[in-house]
Design a protein around this motif. Structure first.
Motif, short mmCIF file in Angstrom:
data_model
loop_
_atom_site.label_atom_id
_atom_site.label_comp_id
_atom_site.label_asym_id
_atom_site.label_seq_id
_atom_site.Cartn_x
_atom_site.Cartn_y
_atom_site.Cartn_z
N GLY A 156 -5.34 13.19 8.70
CA GLY A 156 -4.53 12.85 7.54
C GLY A 156 -5.36 12.91 6.27
N SER A 189 4.31 16.19 6.08
CA SER A 189 3.45 17.29 6.53
C SER A 189 4.02 18.60 6.01
N TYR A 239 6.26 -3.23 6.25
CA TYR A 239 6.12 -4.14 7.39
C TYR A 239 7.40 -4.96 7.52
N PHE A 288 4.05 1.33 2.78
CA PHE A 288 4.19 0.54 4.01
C PHE A 288 5.36 -0.42 3.87
N MET A 324 4.01 8.77 -2.30
CA MET A 324 5.21 9.31 -1.65
C MET A 324 5.77 8.35 -0.60
N PHE A 325 4.88 7.49 -0.06
CA PHE A 325 5.25 6.57 1.01
C PHE A 325 4.66 5.20 0.72
N VAL A 363 0.81 -1.24 0.00
CA VAL A 363 0.00 0.00 0.00
C VAL A 363 0.84 1.28 0.00
N GLU A 364 0.43 2.23 -0.86
CA GLU A 364 1.02 3.57 -0.90
C GLU A 364 -0.04 4.62 -0.59
N GLY A 381 -3.40 15.84 13.93
CA GLY A 381 -4.13 16.48 12.84
C GLY A 381 -4.67 15.42 11.90
N TYR A 393 5.47 20.98 19.06
CA TYR A 393 5.35 19.52 19.23
C TYR A 393 6.29 18.95 20.29
N ASP A 453 -1.99 8.30 -1.46
CA ASP A 453 -2.61 8.69 -2.74
C ASP A 453 -1.66 9.44 -3.68
N GLU A 454 -0.55 9.94 -3.14
CA GLU A 454 0.40 10.63 -4.02
C GLU A 454 1.68 9.82 -4.25
N GLY A 479 -5.79 10.21 4.50
CA GLY A 479 -6.22 8.83 4.25
C GLY A 479 -7.41 8.43 5.12
N GLY A 533 -8.17 0.87 2.21
CA GLY A 533 -8.22 2.31 1.95
C GLY A 533 -9.16 2.64 0.80
#
Ligand code: NHW
Ligand code: EN5
Length: 388
Positions: free
Chosen positions: A361, A202, A82, A80, A77-78, A71-72, A359, A217, A74-75, A363, A174
């Motif tokens: 996300g 972010s 595991y 998963f 960029m990342f 899984v990525e 905040g 933070y 929607d853009e 997703g 998703g």
């Protein structure tokens, strides 16, 4: 619209809100002798394989398939990532079936090109405890997409679940499919805001500087609640009682016994972390919190390749305010060098998300049941189930 899902015993769009339909199985079980005995047909170049997750080599093949194809966002960029230890923990659960860890190989090269898994679980829906399969890690290699391989894999795992006389399943995705029991929102709490901004996870808020953001933070160096400590093996009975009592209030929740709690919640390095509050006077265990470790690969960044993310798992507060408990768990996640702490708006999580500077996300996570209808619309706060 959904050529495959229209044929399956799942809630269909045309039935949403139909008050004449009762809660429970959509279709009855068939006699085991009527369950298809042979695997479904794959395209000729491919063959089924049962993945032995006790074998380090097989575990590594599954790991690599998912690392490159799972899984990525929607853009894109990342993705998963595991870990092997995580996959071994997620799949070798109490009472697991080897036959539910299903791979597809290219006949010629023997390369693993697709995977789907199930693990057994008892899930309570309102007052009924239902034996189910939790389906996860469905993945088809990027080069084999859109060839209708996924429906064959879903039918095959269904057949193998049926062979164990289990007729229901739970899964999350998703993407929107017929039809979610509820839809949850992901929330994110920055622990390492500079890195999150640098990698595009972010953005710097309007009228914010980097130094103001870092200050916003900041967290204390160590937990503040007296008696806050890591969960140990000797805590399993008390944690099981605490958790069972807590989960009883939700419409959908796992029915966990001590074996399950030992497996799913006893700390397992770099996989799952659990903490509790032991009352300094009475030694009573009054509160519990946990998260699991799921890093993501950062796709195409010069400076960083891994985003270290913690995901809120099961949390119970009876004495320590939930917000204080979760603030302590943010502190330990920060100490352990996580970049971000993620949570869904399930259970009572809404009560701490805003106050602790989470905040929303971009997703969402949709929850589904296979062959089980729920009569009343469910809110995320009615869910007491977290899937990995
Ligand atoms: S959700 C994560 C799923 N994995 C990924 O997103 C990884 C990246 N993507 C891929 O690998 C967690 C592929 O895109 C996949 C689809 C393999 C997702 N769930 O082969 P085709 C889980 O693992 C439907 C269910 O051409 P593809 C939960 C789609 O709607 N169905 O597509 C898994 C369409 O059907 P339709 C999904 O892109 C739960 C058909 O697949 C789906 O090459 C599984 C298209 O197939 C998804 N995430 O491969 C169900 N994504 O009717 C368990 C697409 O719309 C059910 N589709 O035409 C219970 C079984 C056990 C029952 C026991 C009683
Ligand atoms: C079933 N077991 O989209 C798994 N993640 O919000 C399958 N967004 O990380 C289901 N797009 O919002 C998978 N940053 C469904 C999820 C797939 C992965 C996914 C989302 C969840 C996510 C991040 C990065 C977005 C990058 C661009 C996001 C904003 C964080 C910000 C921090 C500060 C406060 C405001 C929010």
């Amino acid at each position: 619209r959904h050529k495959f899902w229209e044929t399956q015993p799942v809630g269909q769009y045309k039935d949403v809100g139909d008050a004449s339909l009762s809660e429970g199985p959509i279709e009855p079980p068939t006699p085991l002798s009527e369950v298809k005995q042979e695997p479904y047909n794959l395209p000729n170049a491919y063959e089924w394989t049962t993945c032995d997750m006790e074998s380090a080599e097989t575990c590594d093949e599954v790991y690599v398939l998912l690392k490159n194809n799972y899984v990525e966002d929607d853009e894109n960029m990342f993705r998963f990532n595991y870990s092997k230890e995580f996959l071994s923990w997620a799949l070798r659960v109490p009472g697991y079936y080897r036959s539910w860890h299903i791979g597809v190989r290219a006949k010629a090269s023997k390369k693993l090109v697709a995977f789907i898994s199930g693990v057994p679980a008892r899930i309570r829906v309102n007052t009924e405890i239902v034996k189910m399969a939790e389906i996860n890690f469905l993945c088809v290699h990027k080069k084999l997409r859109s060839k209708r391989l996924a429906p064959v894999m879903i039918k095959e795992v269904t057949r193998r679940v049926h062979l164990e006389n289990i007729w229901q399943a739970a899964y999350t995705a998703g993407v929107v499919l017929p039809t979610p029991i509820t839809t949850c929102q992901y929330w994110h709490r920055s622990l390492n805001p500079k890195k999150l901004i640098d990698v595009g996870f972010s953005r710097l808020g309007a009228r914010m500087t980097m130094s103001r953001t870092i200050k916003l933070y900041k967290l204390p160096d160590s937990p503040v609640t007296p008696g806050f400590r890591k969960m140990e093996l000797r805590d399993v009975p008390a944690v099981t009682r605490l958790l069972r009592n807590y989960l009883s209030q939700f419409v959908v929740a796992p029915d966990l016994d001590e074996n399950d709690v030992e497996h799913w919640l006893l700390p397992n390095e770099n996989v799952v972390d659990s903490f509790l509050v032991e009352s300094p006077g009475s030694h009573e265990i009054t509160d519990f919190c946990s998260f699991y470790t799921l890093p993501s690969s950062i796709l195409g960044n010069q400076n960083y390749s891994i985003l270290k993310a913690a995901y809120s798992y099961y949390n119970v507060s009876t004495k320590t305010p939930l917000t204080q408990l979760m603030n302590d768990v943010l502190i330990v996640a920060k100490q352990k060098d996580f970049d971000v702490f993620n949570a869904l708006d399930v259970m009572h999580n809404e009560n701490f998300l805003k106050e602790l500077k989470f905040g929303p996300g971009d997703g969402q996570l949709h929850y589904y049941l296979y062959n089980y209808r729920i009569r009343n619309a469910l809110k995320p706060t009615g869910l007491g189930l977290v899937l990995l």
